[in-house]
Design an enzyme around this catalytic site. Structure first.
Site, mmCIF file in Angstrom:
data_model
loop_
_atom_site.group_PDB
_atom_site.id
_atom_site.type_symbol
_atom_site.label_atom_id
_atom_site.label_comp_id
_atom_site.label_asym_id
_atom_site.label_seq_id
_atom_site.Cartn_x
_atom_site.Cartn_y
_atom_site.Cartn_z
ATOM 1 N N CYS A 332 0.744 -1.382 -0.063
ATOM 2 C CA CYS A 332 -0.140 0.138 0.031
ATOM 3 C C CYS A 332 0.946 1.326 0.012
ATOM 4 C CB CYS A 332 -0.993 0.023 1.078
ATOM 5 S SG CYS A 332 -0.649 -0.916 2.650
ATOM 6 N N ARG A 361 7.498 -11.071 5.151
ATOM 7 C CA ARG A 361 7.293 -10.706 6.515
ATOM 8 C C ARG A 361 7.800 -11.618 7.357
ATOM 9 N NH1 ARG A 361 0.654 -10.004 5.712
ATOM 10 N NH2 ARG A 361 0.766 -8.343 3.934
ATOM 11 N N GLN A 379 1.429 -11.300 -3.344
ATOM 12 C CA GLN A 379 -0.002 -10.918 -3.159
ATOM 13 C C GLN A 379 -0.535 -10.538 -4.318
ATOM 14 O OE1 GLN A 379 0.382 -7.989 0.110
ATOM 15 N NE2 GLN A 379 -1.148 -9.086 1.102
ATOM 16 N N ASP A 381 -2.419 -8.100 -5.104
ATOM 17 C CA ASP A 381 -2.742 -6.732 -4.272
ATOM 18 C C ASP A 381 -3.522 -5.816 -5.205
ATOM 19 O OD1 ASP A 381 -3.322 -5.543 -1.973
ATOM 20 O OD2 ASP A 381 -1.058 -5.203 -1.662
ATOM 21 N N HIS A 383 -5.300 -1.442 -4.820
ATOM 22 C CA HIS A 383 -5.898 -0.469 -3.919
ATOM 23 C C HIS A 383 -6.637 0.397 -4.961
ATOM 24 C CE1 HIS A 383 -2.406 -2.012 -1.657
ATOM 25 N NE2 HIS A 383 -3.057 -1.702 -0.608
ATOM 26 N N LYS A 462 -13.826 -5.103 7.422
ATOM 27 C CA LYS A 462 -13.331 -5.740 6.307
ATOM 28 C C LYS A 462 -14.368 -6.875 6.039
ATOM 29 C CE LYS A 462 -10.309 -8.557 9.272
ATOM 30 N NZ LYS A 462 -9.234 -9.371 9.456
ATOM 31 N N HIS A 508 -8.226 -1.873 0.201
ATOM 32 C CA HIS A 508 -7.349 -2.909 -0.047
ATOM 33 C C HIS A 508 -7.797 -4.089 -0.388
ATOM 34 C CE1 HIS A 508 -4.259 -0.791 2.836
ATOM 35 N NE2 HIS A 508 -5.513 -0.367 3.254
#
Length: 638
Positions: A332, A361, A379, A381, A383, A462, A508
């Site tokens: 992000c 991570r 990911q 991912d 946004h 979420k 997200h």
RNA sequence: GCCGACGUAGCUCAAUUGGCAGAGCGGCUGACUUGUAAUCAGCAGGUUGGGGGUUCAAGUCCCUUCGUCGGCUCCA
């Protein structure tokens, strides 16, 4: 007298204090024999617990979904009784609840219990079952309970937390335990038990507390149910992606040099690339633009994003020329920098920015697990930057996206909506609007969902999606999170129709979640036999002997030029051996080429499922398989 | 991180009480020229996860370290 209403709607008067067992016996002796407990006004009751007021009563037999809760709880007590018998009175009992497919009990004792001890404990349990001890329920005051359990520190601690003035305990033979119940009327009712494993577990799940010893087990009403469950566990073990993956040359780990960071081998990379390709198609369809951001960025960015404060423990750092950098654990902040690089009009929104972002991570050594929990992963991912008014529409689009992607793999799924936690950012009104938008989107989609009150992230509510694999196991993959914090921290805006600066909302979302994880789930779901579009190799060509290698090469060139992934087995081995190899690699189609094929120009195609189709025209085969791949079909064509 | 189990050839696994590290598969070489789930023979392959210790002698016992596996959310 009290009034009892039975499930068939019939009403009858009984003496106050009558038990469900007595009612069952009055209905029929057969029902009484099968009865395990009762549902009294929706509450689970023991068979012999007195009913004190007008009630609806349903007798629970082993066919009812509530039954396992009752008998597994009792089996947990039987296990505790067995452990006390075997290890003596100094065993301290903690808790022993029923869980999804069984039960466990936590003990505190000097001796170490190992897996090898399980048969011994199981044998003792069977003895207790055979003794068919009656199980009695007692209601006592908390003070009495404290006296009764004075040698059981964990029970005393539990008593402290109980608000009611009275508590219940259950007794079977020499064993008694503080327990809410309900239980079977006697220890002899359920016989089909199996102890599964031992492990450590912190008292109350808190790592500051003492480590206790936990024994897991399961129990079923019928022997075949137990056998089926044990078979399912076996099957799951056979499908374990950590075993299948390296065997099929999909991925590997190098435990010394890069623990918990997967290496994808050529065959695995092909699958991953197909997954990415599919995802890219859908991203395009749903209006996303792909970006690529750096893996490491200056530590200042992570201070601004709040990751330094909230996520430092999970991050990797590096340094060069006296500048501190962090390896990104999330995408992000990078995406926000891209958003900030220009000025957006309200006409530009929503902006949908996607990235196959590789993140790192740090996960504690005890929690990593194959591809399911790793330290480096990718990911899918994205946004979405939009106005508050656009939230609902955008969420619905993401849910459509999710549906389209999961359906392609044949996965069913459910969702959780997590709402505002106590510790949260932003005003409650914004939360309300956002949560409502999520809820409405879920309603419109018609998918099964449940609400997790107070379980949202501190920066916004979420939705999490759980897919169900072919063995009925659930996996969390997709997530959609609203974020009110990041836009504030980075002070991003768009210009509205009054030429004023407004703050966009940030969503997200990830659909596969982690590509690595999803890949692992797919391996287990298909037991390594991927649908053709995903298969690392789609066709194996098997020459009968080296006399036919040239012809086989020609066939290879042809199929390859048609875009199929082909493996030519030119090794000096028998046909049977080469078939076996292709079979072990779960290659969907095998073509044997020899004298006959050279003459007729027709081919026999064998599938990994063992079907053989004879005398196929090559062009027909190619057309059929290409169509199958294009449709991303889950089934083989032959 | 914590509790427990485990770590022997590329893989799966053997190796009495501490007493010469082995087999199958896989790999290589050769023979065979093969028709739909394993052709035959020979050969190579190891600091027994790493480090330290006990012992005449350690895969085996002790310490330490790394890693793997089962768990550590389900509240009497």
């Amino acid at each position: 007298m009290i009034k009892i209403i039975l499930p068939d709607g019939s009403e009858k008067e009984y003496k106050k204090g009558i038990s469900a067992g007595e009612i069952a016996r009055e209905i029929s002796e057969g029902l009484f024999r099968k009865a395990l407990g009762a549902l009294v006004n929706g509450e689970l009751y023991d068979l012999n617990r007195p009913i004190e007021s007008d009630s609806t009563v349903k007798i629970i037999t082993d066919k009812d979904p509530e039954a396992p809760v009752i008998f597994r709880h009792t089996i947990a007590h039987i296990m505790a009784q067995a452990v006390v018998r075997l290890y003596g009175k100094n065993v301290k009992l903690a808790i022993g609840p029923v869980i999804e497919n069984g039960f466990y009990y936590d003990f505190d004792l000097e001796e170490k219990i190992s897996e090898d001890d399980l048969p011994k404990i199981e044998a003792e349990m069977k003895k207790i079952i055979k003794e068919n001890l009656p199980i009695e329920r007692f209601v006592i005051s908390k003070e009495e309970a404290k006296e009764l359990f004075k040698d059981q520190p964990y029970k005393l601690e539990l008593l402290e937390d109980i608000e009611d003035e009275t508590v219940t305990y259950y007794k079977q033979g020499e064993f008694f335990d503080l327990c809410r119940g309900p239980h079977l009327p006697s220890t002899g009712k359920i016989k089909h038990i199996k102890l599964l494993s031992v492990s450590g577990a912190y008292w109350r799940g808190n790592e500051k507390n003492k480590m206790l010893q936990r024994i897991y087990g399961t129990a079923f009403a019928k022997k075949d149910q137990l056998d089926e469950y044990l078979k399912m566990l076996e099957e799951a073990k056979k499908r374990d992606h950590r075993k299948i993956g390296p065997k099929l040359e999909l991925f590997m780990f190098e435990n010394e040099l890069a623990p918990a960071m997967p290496f994808f081998l050529p065959r695995g990379a092909k699958v991953i690339n197909e997954l990415l390709e599919f995802s890219r198609e859908l991203h395009k369809k749903y209006g996303y633009e792909e970006v690529i951001t750096p893996l490491i960025m200056n530590i200042k960015l992570w201070h601004q994003s709040g990751h330094w404060d909230h996520y430092k423990e999970n991050m990797y750092f590096t340094e060069k020329d006296d500048v501190q950098y962090a390896v990104k654990p999330m995408n992000c902040p990078g995406h926000i920098l891209i958003y900030k690089s220009k000025v957006y009009s309200y006409r530009d929104l929503p902006i949908r920015m996607s990235e196959f972002g590789k993140v790192h991570r740090y996960e504690r050594s005890g929690v990593v697990h194959g591809l399911f929990r790793v330290r480096s992963f990718t990911q899918d991912d994205a946004h979405i930057y939009c106005t508050k008014e656009q939230i609902e529409d955008e969420i619905i689009k993401v849910m459509d996206f999710t549906n389209e992607l999961y359906s392609a793999f044949g996965f069913e799924y459910e969702a959780d909506l997590s709402t505002m936690p106590e510790d949260h950012m932003g005003d409650e009104k914004t939360w309300e609007v956002a949560t409502e938008a999520l809820r409405k989107a879920l309603e419109k989609s018609g998918i099964n969902y449940k609400i997790n009150e107070g379980d949202g992230a501190f920066y916004g509510p979420k939705i999490d999606f759980h897919i169900k694999d072919s063995l009925g196991r659930k996996w969390q993959c997709a997530t959609i999170q609203l974020d009110f914090q990041m836009p504030e921290r980075f002070d991003i805006h768009y210009v509205d129709n009054n030429n004023e600066l407004q703050r966009p909302v940030m969503i997200h979302r990830a659909i596969y979640g982690s590509i690595e994880r999803f890949f692992g789930i797919l391996i287990e779901n298909f037991a390594g036999a991927f649908p053709t579009w995903l298969s690392p190799e789609q066709v194996a060509i098997i020459p009968v002997s080296d006399k036919y290698i040239d012809a086989a090469k020609e066939l290879y060139e042809k199929l390859d030029s048609e875009g199929l992934r082909v493996k030519l087995d030119a090794s000096n081995a028998t046909v049977g051996y080469k078939i076996r190899n292709a079979q072990m690699l779960k290659i969907p189609y095998m073509i044997v080429i020899g004298e006959k094929e050279l003459e007729t120009k027709k081919y026999n195609v064998r599938t990994r499922e063992g079907n053989t189709v004879e005398d196929l025209e090559l062009e027909d085969f190619i057309k059929t398989v290409k169509e199958e791949i294009k449709n991303r079909s889950l089934k083989l064509s032959y």
